[in-house]
Design a protein around this motif. Structure first.
Motif, PDB file in Angstrom:
ATOM      1  N   SER A  19       0.816  -1.158  -0.070  1.00 44.94           N
ATOM      2  CA  SER A  19       0.002  -0.012   0.072  1.00 44.94           C
ATOM      3  C   SER A  19       0.738   0.995   0.169  1.00 44.94           C
ATOM      4  O   SER A  19       2.066   1.211   0.315  1.00 44.94           O
ATOM      5  CB  SER A  19      -0.976  -0.122   1.322  1.00 44.94           C
ATOM      6  OG  SER A  19      -0.252   0.335   2.518  1.00 44.94           O
ATOM      7  N   SER A  20       0.383   2.207  -0.596  1.00 46.69           N
ATOM      8  CA  SER A  20       1.250   3.614  -0.623  1.00 46.69           C
ATOM      9  C   SER A  20       1.267   3.967   0.887  1.00 46.69           C
ATOM     10  O   SER A  20       2.374   4.731   0.921  1.00 46.69           O
ATOM     11  CB  SER A  20       0.298   4.748  -1.604  1.00 46.69           C
ATOM     12  OG  SER A  20      -1.162   4.864  -0.843  1.00 46.69           O
ATOM     13  N   SER A  21       0.419   3.925   1.650  1.00 53.15           N
ATOM     14  CA  SER A  21       0.710   4.461   2.955  1.00 53.15           C
ATOM     15  C   SER A  21       1.861   3.979   3.993  1.00 53.15           C
ATOM     16  O   SER A  21       2.453   4.365   4.419  1.00 53.15           O
ATOM     17  CB  SER A  21      -0.555   4.526   3.904  1.00 53.15           C
ATOM     18  OG  SER A  21      -0.862   3.074   4.081  1.00 53.15           O
ATOM     19  N   SER A 128       1.988   9.348   7.562  1.00 56.06           N
ATOM     20  CA  SER A 128       1.686   8.995   6.102  1.00 56.06           C
ATOM     21  C   SER A 128       0.221   8.770   5.961  1.00 56.06           C
ATOM     22  O   SER A 128      -0.772   8.095   6.855  1.00 56.06           O
ATOM     23  CB  SER A 128       2.363   7.443   5.967  1.00 56.06           C
ATOM     24  OG  SER A 128       2.168   6.998   4.745  1.00 56.06           O
ATOM     25  N   GLY A 130      -1.734   8.278   3.162  1.00 53.94           N
ATOM     26  CA  GLY A 130      -2.356   7.596   2.178  1.00 53.94           C
ATOM     27  C   GLY A 130      -2.118   8.075   0.742  1.00 53.94           C
ATOM     28  O   GLY A 130      -1.749   9.391   0.724  1.00 53.94           O
ATOM     29  N   GLY A 131      -2.022   7.409  -0.243  1.00 52.56           N
ATOM     30  CA  GLY A 131      -1.628   7.854  -1.638  1.00 52.56           C
ATOM     31  C   GLY A 131      -0.146   8.267  -1.621  1.00 52.56           C
ATOM     32  O   GLY A 131      -0.161   9.166  -2.578  1.00 52.56           O
ATOM     33  N   GLY A 132       0.412   7.913  -0.764  1.00 56.00           N
ATOM     34  CA  GLY A 132       2.096   8.495  -0.718  1.00 56.00           C
ATOM     35  C   GLY A 132       2.213  10.028  -0.043  1.00 56.00           C
ATOM     36  O   GLY A 132       3.307  10.421  -0.073  1.00 56.00           O
TER      37      GLY A 132
END
Length: 226
Positions: A19-21, A128, A130-132
């Protein structure tokens, strides 16, 4: 029998991991921290809070943070072997988890870094989202609020009248537009830290000018973090 796959076999164009997070955001927090330090660290203590404290091993956040501390990008295939690369680079690191920090964002990391070669040290707290997407919310005990998605200037300067307006004027004369500014101080007339996000980069000559001012103690410039 087929080999058991790893979460790090999931390779995409923008990140590596589940996951991005838990991966991309974590790498970016580490990349922000080493830019504030000004070099790659030789020692790191990483504290994962709340949900990160429970999942950082299984979701690969431990490898992601080490990869970022080594300067790797979010899409670097070497993230899966980050521990091996850290050993080669001489980076010593420890992890710890705090699962009940109710006042903190669920995905929060505290990174304490030191470069024995220069004697420099820094402590950075990042979230973090989410979504980087990340937020750096504390640097060396000073509250902050920047994302790394814009050019960021961090200045330690005397808490003197007119200092904020003067810095803003210098930046404006460099044709830079200030997007956000946060000023933190630990006490009246103590050293203040300015966190300034800008829409564009700042010239080297402007940074040199700011650094030579007698009442400015430190200038750190962080271009956008990929």
């Amino acid at each position: 029998m087929a080999e058991k796959s790893s979460i790090f076999d999931m390779i995409g164009p923008v990140m590596i991991g589940p996951s991005s997070s838990h991966t991309a955001g974590v790498v970016r927090i580490a990349r922000a921290a080493i830019r504030i330090l000004g070099s790659l660290p030789t020692q790191a203590t990483v504290t994962f809070y709340n949900s990160f404290a429970r999942t950082y091993e299984g979701h690969g956040s431990d490898r992601a943070i080490v990869a970022g501390l080594l300067g790797m990008n979010t899409d670097d295939v070497r993230i899966r072997e980050a521990f091996d690369h850290a050993k080669e680079a001489g980076l010593q690191y420890t992890f710890q988890g705090v699962g009940n920090a109710s006042t903190m964002h669920p995905n929060t990391i505290r990174v304490q870094l030191r470069d024995e070669r220069t004697g420099h040290a820094v402590e950075v707290v990042g979230q973090s989202r989410g979504g980087g997407v990340i937020r750096i919310v504390e640097v060396d005990g000073f509250p902050s609020d920047f994302s790394g998605g814009l050019h960021t200037l961090i200045l330690d300067a005397d808490d003197a009248k007119g200092s904020i307006a003067f810095i803003a004027s210098v930046i404006a004369h460099d044709d830079c537009n200030i997007a956000t500014m946060l000023v933190s101080r630990k006490g009246k007339n103590d050293v203040a830290r300015q966190f300034i996000e800008m829409d564009s980069g700042i010239k080297d000559i402007t940074l040199a000018y700011l650094r030579q001012l007698s009442w400015v103690h430190r200038v750190t410039y962080i271009p956008t973090i990929d």
